[in-house]
Design an enzyme around this catalytic site. Sequence first.
Site, PDB file in Angstrom:
ATOM      1  N   PHE A 156      33.922  36.574  38.511  1.00 14.00           N
ATOM      2  CA  PHE A 156      33.485  35.706  39.598  1.00 14.00           C
ATOM      3  C   PHE A 156      32.183  36.185  40.244  1.00 14.00           C
ATOM      4  O   PHE A 156      31.145  35.528  40.172  1.00 14.00           O
ATOM      5  CB  PHE A 156      34.619  35.622  40.626  1.00 14.00           C
ATOM      6  CG  PHE A 156      34.246  35.006  41.946  1.00 14.00           C
ATOM      7  CD1 PHE A 156      33.438  33.878  42.015  1.00 14.00           C
ATOM      8  CD2 PHE A 156      34.725  35.551  43.129  1.00 14.00           C
ATOM      9  CE1 PHE A 156      33.108  33.313  43.239  1.00 14.00           C
ATOM     10  CE2 PHE A 156      34.404  34.992  44.349  1.00 14.00           C
ATOM     11  CZ  PHE A 156      33.587  33.877  44.415  1.00 14.00           C
ATOM     12  N   GLY A 216      30.375  39.000  39.578  1.00 15.94           N
ATOM     13  CA  GLY A 216      29.409  39.498  38.613  1.00 15.94           C
ATOM     14  C   GLY A 216      28.621  38.388  37.944  1.00 15.94           C
ATOM     15  O   GLY A 216      27.401  38.504  37.763  1.00 15.94           O
ATOM     16  N   LYS A 259      34.975  42.948  29.469  1.00 12.98           N
ATOM     17  CA  LYS A 259      36.122  42.994  28.556  1.00 12.98           C
ATOM     18  C   LYS A 259      36.675  41.610  28.253  1.00 12.98           C
ATOM     19  O   LYS A 259      37.464  41.429  27.316  1.00 12.98           O
ATOM     20  CB  LYS A 259      37.213  43.870  29.188  1.00 12.98           C
ATOM     21  CG  LYS A 259      38.360  44.245  28.273  1.00 12.98           C
ATOM     22  CD  LYS A 259      39.336  45.163  29.008  1.00 12.98           C
ATOM     23  CE  LYS A 259      40.534  45.537  28.158  1.00 12.98           C
ATOM     24  NZ  LYS A 259      41.473  46.424  28.902  1.00 12.98           N
ATOM     25  N   ILE A 318      34.969  49.057  29.976  1.00 16.85           N
ATOM     26  CA  ILE A 318      34.213  50.131  30.623  1.00 16.85           C
ATOM     27  C   ILE A 318      34.889  51.486  30.455  1.00 16.85           C
ATOM     28  O   ILE A 318      34.255  52.527  30.658  1.00 16.85           O
ATOM     29  CB  ILE A 318      33.993  49.844  32.120  1.00 16.85           C
ATOM     30  CG1 ILE A 318      35.328  49.677  32.853  1.00 16.85           C
ATOM     31  CG2 ILE A 318      33.095  48.630  32.308  1.00 16.85           C
ATOM     32  CD1 ILE A 318      35.190  49.620  34.366  1.00 16.85           C
ATOM     33  N   THR A 342      35.353  47.004  48.076  1.00 19.60           N
ATOM     34  CA  THR A 342      36.031  45.986  48.879  1.00 19.60           C
ATOM     35  C   THR A 342      36.430  46.534  50.232  1.00 19.60           C
ATOM     36  O   THR A 342      36.653  47.738  50.386  1.00 19.60           O
ATOM     37  CB  THR A 342      37.296  45.503  48.137  1.00 19.60           C
ATOM     38  OG1 THR A 342      38.094  44.682  49.007  1.00 19.60           O
ATOM     39  CG2 THR A 342      38.161  46.673  47.690  1.00 19.60           C
ATOM     40  N   TYR A 348      46.110  48.069  44.195  1.00 21.95           N
ATOM     41  CA  TYR A 348      44.730  47.656  43.925  1.00 21.95           C
ATOM     42  C   TYR A 348      43.755  48.371  44.845  1.00 21.95           C
ATOM     43  O   TYR A 348      42.782  48.986  44.400  1.00 21.95           O
ATOM     44  CB  TYR A 348      44.583  46.145  44.096  1.00 21.95           C
ATOM     45  CG  TYR A 348      43.159  45.717  44.362  1.00 21.95           C
ATOM     46  CD1 TYR A 348      42.160  45.938  43.421  1.00 21.95           C
ATOM     47  CD2 TYR A 348      42.797  45.099  45.564  1.00 21.95           C
ATOM     48  CE1 TYR A 348      40.842  45.563  43.667  1.00 21.95           C
ATOM     49  CE2 TYR A 348      41.489  44.725  45.818  1.00 21.95           C
ATOM     50  CZ  TYR A 348      40.514  44.956  44.873  1.00 21.95           C
ATOM     51  OH  TYR A 348      39.224  44.601  45.128  1.00 21.95           O
ATOM     52  N   LYS A 362      40.698  51.186  44.048  1.00 20.60           N
ATOM     53  CA  LYS A 362      39.310  50.987  44.447  1.00 20.60           C
ATOM     54  C   LYS A 362      38.846  52.120  45.357  1.00 20.60           C
ATOM     55  O   LYS A 362      37.705  52.587  45.251  1.00 20.60           O
ATOM     56  CB  LYS A 362      39.137  49.638  45.137  1.00 20.60           C
ATOM     57  CG  LYS A 362      39.221  48.441  44.210  1.00 20.60           C
ATOM     58  CD  LYS A 362      38.156  48.450  43.130  1.00 20.60           C
ATOM     59  CE  LYS A 362      36.765  48.202  43.672  1.00 20.60           C
ATOM     60  NZ  LYS A 362      35.746  48.150  42.583  1.00 20.60           N
ATOM     61  N   ASN A 371      35.435  37.140  49.329  1.00 21.45           N
ATOM     62  CA  ASN A 371      34.453  36.222  48.756  1.00 21.45           C
ATOM     63  C   ASN A 371      35.074  34.867  48.431  1.00 21.45           C
ATOM     64  O   ASN A 371      36.262  34.775  48.097  1.00 21.45           O
ATOM     65  CB  ASN A 371      33.880  36.801  47.465  1.00 21.45           C
ATOM     66  CG  ASN A 371      32.805  37.851  47.688  1.00 21.45           C
ATOM     67  OD1 ASN A 371      31.711  37.760  47.145  1.00 21.45           O
ATOM     68  ND2 ASN A 371      33.099  38.864  48.491  1.00 21.45           N
ATOM     69  N   PRO A 416      51.219  27.703  48.152  1.00 24.39           N
ATOM     70  CA  PRO A 416      52.089  28.702  48.769  1.00 24.39           C
ATOM     71  C   PRO A 416      51.368  29.466  49.886  1.00 24.39           C
ATOM     72  O   PRO A 416      50.298  30.039  49.673  1.00 24.39           O
ATOM     73  CB  PRO A 416      52.409  29.641  47.595  1.00 24.39           C
ATOM     74  CG  PRO A 416      51.161  29.584  46.749  1.00 24.39           C
ATOM     75  CD  PRO A 416      50.578  28.211  46.918  1.00 24.39           C
ATOM     76  N   ARG A 443      41.314  37.253  57.760  1.00 27.03           N
ATOM     77  CA  ARG A 443      40.320  37.741  56.812  1.00 27.03           C
ATOM     78  C   ARG A 443      38.923  37.289  57.242  1.00 27.03           C
ATOM     79  O   ARG A 443      38.750  36.210  57.809  1.00 27.03           O
ATOM     80  CB  ARG A 443      40.596  37.207  55.389  1.00 27.03           C
ATOM     81  CG  ARG A 443      41.964  37.602  54.819  1.00 27.03           C
ATOM     82  CD  ARG A 443      42.034  39.088  54.558  1.00 27.03           C
ATOM     83  NE  ARG A 443      43.291  39.495  53.962  1.00 27.03           N
ATOM     84  CZ  ARG A 443      44.321  40.005  54.641  1.00 27.03           C
ATOM     85  NH1 ARG A 443      44.233  40.166  55.964  1.00 27.03           N
ATOM     86  NH2 ARG A 443      45.421  40.370  54.028  1.00 27.03           N
ATOM     87  N   ASN A 453      44.885  32.923  57.572  1.00 29.19           N
ATOM     88  CA  ASN A 453      45.163  32.171  56.345  1.00 29.19           C
ATOM     89  C   ASN A 453      45.641  30.759  56.666  1.00 29.19           C
ATOM     90  O   ASN A 453      45.382  29.814  55.910  1.00 29.19           O
ATOM     91  CB  ASN A 453      46.202  32.907  55.508  1.00 29.19           C
ATOM     92  CG  ASN A 453      45.621  34.128  54.810  1.00 29.19           C
ATOM     93  OD1 ASN A 453      44.407  34.331  54.784  1.00 29.19           O
ATOM     94  ND2 ASN A 453      46.481  34.963  54.255  1.00 29.19           N
TER      95      ASN A 453
END
Length: 324
Positions: A11, A13, A38, A64, A127, A151, A155, A181, A206, A215, A250
């Site tokens: 997305f 990149g 990949k 990578i 992030t 996740y 990072k 983003n 959902p 956010r 949200n």
Amino acid sequence: MNLLITGGAGFIGSHFVRSVLTDALPGLEGARVTVLDKLTYAGTFASLGPVAESKRLDFVPGDIADADLVASVLPRHDAVVHFAAESHVDRSIRAAAEFATTNVVGTQVLLDAALRHGTARFVHVSTDEVYGSIGTGAWTERSPLAPNSPYAATKAGADLLALAYHRTHGLPVVVTRSANNYGPYQHPEKLVPRFVTNLLEGRTVPLYGHGEQVRDWVHVDDHCRGTALVLLAGRAGEVYHIGGNRELTNRELTGMLLRECGADWDRVVTVEDRKGHDQRYALDDERIRQELGYRPRVEFEQGLAETVRWYREHEEWWRPLVID
């Protein structure tokens, strides 16, 4: 300038690659780009469609974490912009191993290769999720890392590795951390495109818990402009926040998407909240504003409307990617 862009079919990149190859980023006009990707479920060459025939683009399919491949590709480049990552929180909760391999080991492989070949610039794209959750105020670049999801933890680990290569070896690394983003070409597993594509298909959407999670949102074009500024003029060894300065719950975002898609709240299904769900993210981006002149340009309501319109008009791109 010759740029190696990892994750360049994903997305953010791919947006960066398209922007470089259409000379939309000041200071990078005429740059050549090699994309190393990949092509997992979240990366597709179709995202590079508008620039696929550019003579300034080379595409290398691969991982990578493949040290031999990275060693063969990296030496002919002046800079690395490292977007490649496993990034979906829910997937990391279900199975974290791939996140550790790609996000941590893959970053280490790239850093080793960059160090070995004297790469002049290494931008590591991260992030705001590495900080965990904040009740009031906003994180600065000096705030402690306190990730809550697998996740985010991977990072954070990659961030620390990248900065350690600068402090230990003098590798000219710069780290960016951005807000959430949104924009075109985002995989429909993420909130905005998932809600939009579901609503366009007449399906329900959902909403986690009561939808009160907050956010900050930044358009992908603003994120890529900020990344380009950091690539060209950010101080080595430093972290730069790239914010959008538009906080929404949200639930508020869901209401906006319903209106844009001509749908009502009866299309919303409340689901059990995510494990370890962070309540609020907020970045202080004063550093990049003061040092590099960054300002988000895309007004959120306009950007969201244009994003919804893009998904309406590009069903051929997203329909093969839709998940249940």
